[in-house]
Every structure is written in structure tokens, then in C-alpha cells.
Design an enzyme around this catalytic site. Structure first.
Site, mmCIF file in Angstrom:
data_model
loop_
_atom_site.group_PDB
_atom_site.id
_atom_site.type_symbol
_atom_site.label_atom_id
_atom_site.label_comp_id
_atom_site.label_asym_id
_atom_site.label_seq_id
_atom_site.Cartn_x
_atom_site.Cartn_y
_atom_site.Cartn_z
ATOM 1 N N ASP A 130 -6.369 13.000 -15.353
ATOM 2 C CA ASP A 130 -6.750 13.919 -16.284
ATOM 3 C C ASP A 130 -7.967 14.151 -15.578
ATOM 4 O O ASP A 130 -8.835 14.459 -16.556
ATOM 5 C CB ASP A 130 -6.879 12.621 -16.624
ATOM 6 C CG ASP A 130 -8.509 11.679 -16.099
ATOM 7 O OD1 ASP A 130 -7.758 11.050 -14.915
ATOM 8 O OD2 ASP A 130 -9.560 10.745 -16.887
ATOM 9 N N GLU A 132 0.909 -1.388 0.207
ATOM 10 C CA GLU A 132 -0.137 -0.144 0.012
ATOM 11 C C GLU A 132 0.686 0.994 -0.005
ATOM 12 O O GLU A 132 1.956 1.024 1.054
ATOM 13 C CB GLU A 132 -1.037 -0.091 1.183
ATOM 14 C CG GLU A 132 -1.897 0.436 1.222
ATOM 15 C CD GLU A 132 -2.134 1.935 1.367
ATOM 16 O OE1 GLU A 132 -2.196 3.138 0.743
ATOM 17 O OE2 GLU A 132 -0.927 2.173 2.723
ATOM 18 N N LYS A 184 -16.865 10.759 -7.039
ATOM 19 C CA LYS A 184 -18.092 11.211 -6.663
ATOM 20 C C LYS A 184 -17.488 11.987 -5.557
ATOM 21 O O LYS A 184 -17.228 11.436 -4.765
ATOM 22 C CB LYS A 184 -19.078 10.196 -6.054
ATOM 23 C CG LYS A 184 -19.606 9.026 -7.517
ATOM 24 C CD LYS A 184 -20.411 8.362 -6.515
ATOM 25 C CE LYS A 184 -21.514 7.799 -7.844
ATOM 26 N NZ LYS A 184 -21.417 6.481 -7.744
ATOM 27 N N ASP A 232 -5.842 6.365 -8.453
ATOM 28 C CA ASP A 232 -7.960 7.088 -8.651
ATOM 29 C C ASP A 232 -8.509 7.872 -8.723
ATOM 30 O O ASP A 232 -8.478 8.570 -7.910
ATOM 31 C CB ASP A 232 -7.884 5.208 -7.503
ATOM 32 C CG ASP A 232 -7.521 3.827 -8.145
ATOM 33 O OD1 ASP A 232 -7.000 3.678 -9.230
ATOM 34 O OD2 ASP A 232 -7.481 3.215 -7.442
HETATM 35 C C1 LIG Z 1 -5.625 4.940 -12.372
HETATM 36 S S1 LIG Z 1 -4.070 3.514 -12.272
HETATM 37 C C2 LIG Z 1 -2.511 4.182 -13.049
HETATM 38 C C3 LIG Z 1 -1.542 3.238 -13.267
HETATM 39 C C4 LIG Z 1 -0.532 4.469 -13.628
HETATM 40 N N1 LIG Z 1 0.258 5.136 -12.738
HETATM 41 C C5 LIG Z 1 -0.643 4.829 -15.057
HETATM 42 O O1 LIG Z 1 -0.766 5.606 -15.089
HETATM 43 O O2 LIG Z 1 -0.721 3.768 -15.948
HETATM 44 C C6 LIG Z 1 -3.778 3.761 -10.014
HETATM 45 C C7 LIG Z 1 -2.037 2.294 -9.933
HETATM 46 O O3 LIG Z 1 -3.074 3.037 -8.207
HETATM 47 C C8 LIG Z 1 -2.849 1.571 -7.958
HETATM 48 N N2 LIG Z 1 -2.837 1.722 -6.605
HETATM 49 C C9 LIG Z 1 -4.624 2.202 -5.899
HETATM 50 N N3 LIG Z 1 -4.281 2.353 -4.818
HETATM 51 C C10 LIG Z 1 -3.737 1.672 -4.042
HETATM 52 C C11 LIG Z 1 -2.809 1.776 -3.175
HETATM 53 N N4 LIG Z 1 -3.338 2.221 -1.954
HETATM 54 N N5 LIG Z 1 -1.625 1.789 -2.853
HETATM 55 C C12 LIG Z 1 -0.602 0.892 -3.655
HETATM 56 N N6 LIG Z 1 -1.157 0.990 -4.566
HETATM 57 C C13 LIG Z 1 -2.171 1.500 -5.353
HETATM 58 C C14 LIG Z 1 -4.085 1.252 -8.264
HETATM 59 O O4 LIG Z 1 -3.991 -0.875 -8.252
HETATM 60 C C15 LIG Z 1 -3.482 1.349 -10.054
HETATM 61 O O5 LIG Z 1 -2.398 0.636 -10.324
#
Ligand SMILES: C[S@@+](CC[C@H](N)C(=O)[O-])C[C@H]1O[C@@H](n2cnc3c(N)ncnc32)[C@H](O)[C@@H]1O
Length: 198
Positions: free
Chosen positions: A141, A82, A109, A105
């Protein structure tokens, strides 16, 4: 098999970069590295730095490992953990040159905005990990997220906005390629740590 995986055996001990990378090159972070398109290309483009990619999804971590092995990279490690915990508890203070957060992410909302990664506490943790002059770079974005992230950095009051620069130097992330193909706008900002914060 785990040549590029950083396996943490003690989650109460901060990293020692020399043990992990075997050198003292500047360390950069890719927090939420996804499938690793950026991490692989950036590590290839910058052999003078070490890059730690942090990603929680196992399938994505494995993809990064495969791509790193195929590219023969010696300056990339991937950590399945994490990212908030990693930044707060595992990074040595004042030891990181650049922290990249790209397309985190969105939690579009409003009632979910408190789940967004870039909050004042996270910004303070990032700043504590950065060395003086180190940078926090943020890409999304999502216009609302861009606004709330800038507000979070301002509220944290530990980083200064860095001058505009040419982001075209950087490889595009996997999500960025998809979003830009759909015609979506990319918002980017970077901040610098001017002085010690911890
Ligand atoms: C929307 S994706 C973007 C991935 C990459 N940065 C890109 O632009 O192609 C967000 C990534 O963050 C990871 N992620 C989300 N919350 C996380 C957390 N708490 N710890 C580690 N990774 C996390 C997700 O699994 C995902 O692969």
C-alpha cells in the site's frame, strides 16, 4: 496439533517438497503470511497447488494453523522462520512456481529502507528458487516501497516484468482488507523468471 506446521529439524538441508506435501503439485510461497487470511483462502481456491506460508510471529503462526485445521486444508503448511533465510538457504533451486510477498513491513523512514525485504539480493534469491516461468508477485500500500521494489527487481536483473493481469482473482490479505477499508491504494506488480539464473 502440528498438522499444518512445518517443523524444520535441519536448517542446513534444503526442503524436499515431496516429503513435505506428499505430492508433486506446484509449490507457491506466502512470505510474511500474517494471520493467514490470504493463505487460507488461496489454498482453498487452488487445491491443485501446495502453499507454504512463512511467518515469524508465533501468535500469527498459531492463528494460521487453527484456520487451516478448521478449513481441513491438505495443501497448506506454515513455517515459523525468518523469510530471508528460508528463501536463501532452504528452498530447492528452480522448484517454486509463485512467490507472493504481500504488504511486507514498510519501513517508511528513508534511513530504514535498507531493512526492507525487497532488495536486489533477495530478488536474486527468489529468482534462484523459482522455476523457469515462475512468478514473483508483490503487493504494497506504500507508493515509495512500490518504487524501490521495482528498482530492486530491475537492479537484480534476473526477472522480467509480466504483463498486467486481473488481481481481483486473488483473495485479499488481512492487511489489504484493513487498508482498503481506509481508502488506501494497493500497488501490485508481478515478474516472471524467463531462464535459469543459478
Ligand atoms: C504487514 S504484515 C502483512 C501480513 C500479510 N501478508 C497481510 O497482507 O495480511 C507483515 C508480516 O511479515 C512478517 N514478517 C516480518 N519480517 C519477517 C521476517 N523476517 N521473516 C518472517 N516473517 C516476517 C510479520 O510478522 C508480519 O506478519
Amino acid at each position: 496439533m502440528f498438522a499444518h506446521r512445518l517443523l524444520v529439524t535441519d536448517i542446513c538441508r534444503r526442503f524436499v517438497w515431496q516429503e513435505i506435501f506428499g505430492n508433486d503439485h506446484p509449490v507457491e510461497l506466502d512470505l510474511g503470511a500474517g494471520d493467514g487470511g490470504f493463505a487460507i483462502a488461496y489454498a482453498q481456491q487452488h487445491p491443485e497447488i501446495n502453499l507454504l506460508a512463512v511467518e515469524r510471529l508465533l501468535g500469527r503462526v498459531r492463528k494460521i494453523e487453527k484456520r487451516a485445521a478448521r478449513a481441513g486444508l491438505v495443501n497448506l503448511r506454515v513455517l515459523r522462520l525468518e523469510f530471508g533465510y528460508t528463501v536463501r538457504h532452504l528452498l530447492p533451486s528452480s522448484s517454486v512456481s509463485v512467490a507472493h510477498v504481500m504488504f511486507p513491513d514498510q519501513w517508511p523512514k528513508r534511513r530504514h529502507w535498507d531493512r526492507r525485504l525487497v532488495q536486489p539480493a533477495f530478488v536474486r534469491d527468489v529468482a534462484a528458487a523459482l522455476w523457469p516461468g515462475g512468478e514473483f508477485r508483490f503487493t504494497t500500500d506504500h507508493a515509495d516501497y512500490f518504487e524501490t521494489a521495482q528498482a530492486a527487481v530491475a537492479e537484480a536483473a534476473v526477472l522480467e516484468r509480466a504483463p498486467e493481469w486481473d488481481w481481483a482473482h486473488d483473495p485479499k490479505t488481512d492487511f489489504q482488507q484493513g487498508f482498503e477499508a481506509e481508502g488506501r491504494t494497493t500497488f501490485q506488480a508481478r515478474w516472471v523468471k524467463a531462464t535459469e539464473t543459478r
